[in-house]
Design a protein around this motif. Structure first.
Motif, PDB file in Angstrom:
ATOM      1  N   MET A 107       0.830  -1.198   0.000  1.00  0.00           N
ATOM      2  CA  MET A 107       0.000   0.000   0.000  1.00  0.00           C
ATOM      3  C   MET A 107       0.869   1.254   0.000  1.00  0.00           C
ATOM      4  N   ALA A 108       1.956   1.231   0.773  1.00  0.00           N
ATOM      5  CA  ALA A 108       2.871   2.375   0.782  1.00  0.00           C
ATOM      6  C   ALA A 108       3.495   2.580  -0.594  1.00  0.00           C
ATOM      7  N   GLU A 109       3.840   1.482  -1.245  1.00  0.00           N
ATOM      8  CA  GLU A 109       4.444   1.570  -2.583  1.00  0.00           C
ATOM      9  C   GLU A 109       3.444   2.118  -3.596  1.00  0.00           C
ATOM     10  N   MET A 110       2.209   1.655  -3.511  1.00  0.00           N
ATOM     11  CA  MET A 110       1.193   2.155  -4.435  1.00  0.00           C
ATOM     12  C   MET A 110       0.875   3.614  -4.169  1.00  0.00           C
ATOM     13  N   ALA A 111       0.876   4.013  -2.911  1.00  0.00           N
ATOM     14  CA  ALA A 111       0.614   5.416  -2.580  1.00  0.00           C
ATOM     15  C   ALA A 111       1.686   6.319  -3.183  1.00  0.00           C
ATOM     16  N   ASP A 112       2.931   5.893  -3.122  1.00  0.00           N
ATOM     17  CA  ASP A 112       4.011   6.684  -3.706  1.00  0.00           C
ATOM     18  C   ASP A 112       3.794   6.868  -5.204  1.00  0.00           C
ATOM     19  N   LEU A 113       3.354   5.825  -5.882  1.00  0.00           N
ATOM     20  CA  LEU A 113       3.133   5.901  -7.327  1.00  0.00           C
ATOM     21  C   LEU A 113       1.934   6.790  -7.655  1.00  0.00           C
ATOM     22  N   VAL A 114       0.903   6.725  -6.832  1.00  0.00           N
ATOM     23  CA  VAL A 114      -0.244   7.619  -7.008  1.00  0.00           C
ATOM     24  C   VAL A 114       0.211   9.069  -6.877  1.00  0.00           C
ATOM     25  N   GLN A 145       3.230   5.978 -14.372  1.00  0.00           N
ATOM     26  CA  GLN A 145       3.107   5.695 -12.939  1.00  0.00           C
ATOM     27  C   GLN A 145       1.947   4.739 -12.678  1.00  0.00           C
ATOM     28  N   GLU A 146       0.852   4.933 -13.432  1.00  0.00           N
ATOM     29  CA  GLU A 146      -0.301   4.041 -13.275  1.00  0.00           C
ATOM     30  C   GLU A 146       0.058   2.623 -13.685  1.00  0.00           C
ATOM     31  N   ARG A 147       0.838   2.470 -14.739  1.00  0.00           N
ATOM     32  CA  ARG A 147       1.262   1.132 -15.170  1.00  0.00           C
ATOM     33  C   ARG A 147       2.134   0.470 -14.108  1.00  0.00           C
ATOM     34  N   ALA A 148       3.019   1.249 -13.506  1.00  0.00           N
ATOM     35  CA  ALA A 148       3.863   0.705 -12.439  1.00  0.00           C
ATOM     36  C   ALA A 148       3.011   0.291 -11.248  1.00  0.00           C
ATOM     37  N   LEU A 149       1.982   1.090 -10.955  1.00  0.00           N
ATOM     38  CA  LEU A 149       1.066   0.758  -9.858  1.00  0.00           C
ATOM     39  C   LEU A 149       0.365  -0.568 -10.135  1.00  0.00           C
ATOM     40  N   GLU A 150      -0.008  -0.802 -11.379  1.00  0.00           N
ATOM     41  CA  GLU A 150      -0.657  -2.069 -11.741  1.00  0.00           C
ATOM     42  C   GLU A 150       0.224  -3.259 -11.405  1.00  0.00           C
ATOM     43  N   HIS A 151       1.534  -3.129 -11.639  1.00  0.00           N
ATOM     44  CA  HIS A 151       2.460  -4.229 -11.336  1.00  0.00           C
ATOM     45  C   HIS A 151       2.501  -4.498  -9.832  1.00  0.00           C
ATOM     46  N   VAL A 152       2.559  -3.430  -9.047  1.00  0.00           N
ATOM     47  CA  VAL A 152       2.562  -3.598  -7.586  1.00  0.00           C
ATOM     48  C   VAL A 152       1.251  -4.222  -7.138  1.00  0.00           C
ATOM     49  N   TYR A 153       0.159  -3.761  -7.712  1.00  0.00           N
ATOM     50  CA  TYR A 153      -1.168  -4.291  -7.359  1.00  0.00           C
ATOM     51  C   TYR A 153      -1.253  -5.789  -7.626  1.00  0.00           C
ATOM     52  N   ARG A 154      -0.820  -6.221  -8.803  1.00  0.00           N
ATOM     53  CA  ARG A 154      -0.902  -7.651  -9.127  1.00  0.00           C
ATOM     54  C   ARG A 154      -0.014  -8.481  -8.213  1.00  0.00           C
ATOM     55  N   ARG A 155       1.167  -7.957  -7.908  1.00  0.00           N
ATOM     56  CA  ARG A 155       2.067  -8.672  -7.010  1.00  0.00           C
ATOM     57  C   ARG A 155       1.460  -8.805  -5.622  1.00  0.00           C
ATOM     58  N   ALA A 156       0.850  -7.711  -5.149  1.00  0.00           N
ATOM     59  CA  ALA A 156       0.239  -7.727  -3.819  1.00  0.00           C
ATOM     60  C   ALA A 156      -0.953  -8.676  -3.768  1.00  0.00           C
ATOM     61  N   ARG A 177      -7.551  -2.745  -4.173  1.00  0.00           N
ATOM     62  CA  ARG A 177      -8.373  -2.346  -5.312  1.00  0.00           C
ATOM     63  C   ARG A 177      -8.626  -0.845  -5.316  1.00  0.00           C
ATOM     64  N   ARG A 178      -8.748  -0.265  -4.144  1.00  0.00           N
ATOM     65  CA  ARG A 178      -8.970   1.180  -4.077  1.00  0.00           C
ATOM     66  C   ARG A 178      -7.740   1.949  -4.570  1.00  0.00           C
ATOM     67  N   TYR A 179      -6.561   1.469  -4.243  1.00  0.00           N
ATOM     68  CA  TYR A 179      -5.359   2.098  -4.804  1.00  0.00           C
ATOM     69  C   TYR A 179      -5.344   1.952  -6.322  1.00  0.00           C
ATOM     70  N   ALA A 180      -5.691   0.759  -6.802  1.00  0.00           N
ATOM     71  CA  ALA A 180      -5.703   0.530  -8.247  1.00  0.00           C
ATOM     72  C   ALA A 180      -6.699   1.448  -8.946  1.00  0.00           C
ATOM     73  N   ARG A 181      -7.843   1.661  -8.315  1.00  0.00           N
ATOM     74  CA  ARG A 181      -8.840   2.552  -8.919  1.00  0.00           C
ATOM     75  C   ARG A 181      -8.360   4.002  -8.930  1.00  0.00           C
ATOM     76  N   MET A 182      -7.576   4.381  -7.936  1.00  0.00           N
ATOM     77  CA  MET A 182      -6.987   5.719  -7.965  1.00  0.00           C
ATOM     78  C   MET A 182      -6.046   5.858  -9.156  1.00  0.00           C
ATOM     79  N   GLY A 183      -5.297   4.795  -9.417  1.00  0.00           N
ATOM     80  CA  GLY A 183      -4.426   4.814 -10.588  1.00  0.00           C
ATOM     81  C   GLY A 183      -5.225   4.963 -11.870  1.00  0.00           C
ATOM     82  N   GLU A 184      -6.349   4.267 -11.947  1.00  0.00           N
ATOM     83  CA  GLU A 184      -7.205   4.385 -13.127  1.00  0.00           C
ATOM     84  C   GLU A 184      -7.778   5.796 -13.256  1.00  0.00           C
ATOM     85  N   ALA A 185      -8.094   6.418 -12.125  1.00  0.00           N
ATOM     86  CA  ALA A 185      -8.611   7.791 -12.151  1.00  0.00           C
ATOM     87  C   ALA A 185      -7.541   8.757 -12.646  1.00  0.00           C
TER      88      ALA A 185
END
Length: 201
Positions: A107-114, A145-156, A177-185
């Motif tokens: 979650m911390a990693e995804m937040a940084d990418l967001v 950044q969103e693409r990188a977030l997707e990789h972290v999301y799938r790994r998590a 999923r909420r982090y992933a949706r932020m990436g999509e936004a």
């Protein structure tokens, strides 16, 4: 004696940039919260309210502007989509607090990418009318950044298969999923930036 007045010409891109700066502060609070500083949850809630006011200022200015630097519809859409990112961050923290689930390293990693993605978006705003190449470069950087977030999301999500506590799995899956949706936004804002620039060419 008759007087003539020039129509109102608010600084729409300046107001959009202000909304962007508020959103960046919100993402910084999200990053801090995602790394364990739970006091930032309340800070994010306050910043989200500030973001709503900033978005409202943009919309009111669009309504009254006689001339706009880009299409009024594009300014409206960019502002609304950016506001959705900040709203999603606030709702994520609220959800985590409701289910009493602390953030973890993914979650911390995804937040940084967001946060990086939002910064890229905000850097695009000044060039929307004057430097379209720069604006689209920044939009593309946000998408990366969103693409990188997707990789972290799938790994998590894959790592959740190793957890046997159903409550833990369900809670973390929803938060991921909420982090992933932020990436999509964020990607949605980037696409609208591209659309706005292409229309002006």
């Amino acid at each position: 004696m008759r007087r003539w007045f020039l129509p109102e010409t608010p600084d729409l891109l300046g107001l959009l940039a202000h909304q962007g700066d508020v959103t960046v502060r919100g993402m910084d609070a999200l990053c801090a919260w995602s790394k364990g500083d739970f006091s930032q949850g309340a800070a994010l809630h306050a910043i989200e309210h500030e973001g709503d006011l900033a978005a409202r200022e943009v919309l009111i200015a669009v309504k009254h502007a006689f001339v706009t630097p880009i299409s009024p519809e594009d300014i409206y859409e960019i502002s609304e989509r950016l506001d959705a990112v900040l709203n999603a961050a606030k709702n994520l923290v609220r959800e985590a607090e409701l289910v009493s689930m602390a953030p973890d390293p993914p979650m911390a990693e995804m937040a940084d990418l967001v946060a990086l993605g939002v910064r890229d978006l905000v850097q695009a705003f000044p060039g929307l009318a004057s430097d379209p190449d720069r604006a689209t470069e920044c939009a593309d950087a946000a998408v990366r950044q969103e693409r990188a977030l997707e990789h972290v999301y799938r790994r998590a999500m894959s790592a959740l298969l190793q957890i046997h506590d159903i409550r833990e799995v369900a809670g973390r899956r929803e938060l991921y999923r909420r982090y992933a949706r932020m990436g999509e936004a964020i990607e949605g804002v980037a696409h609208r930036i591209w659309y706005a620039v292409v229309k002006e060419v």
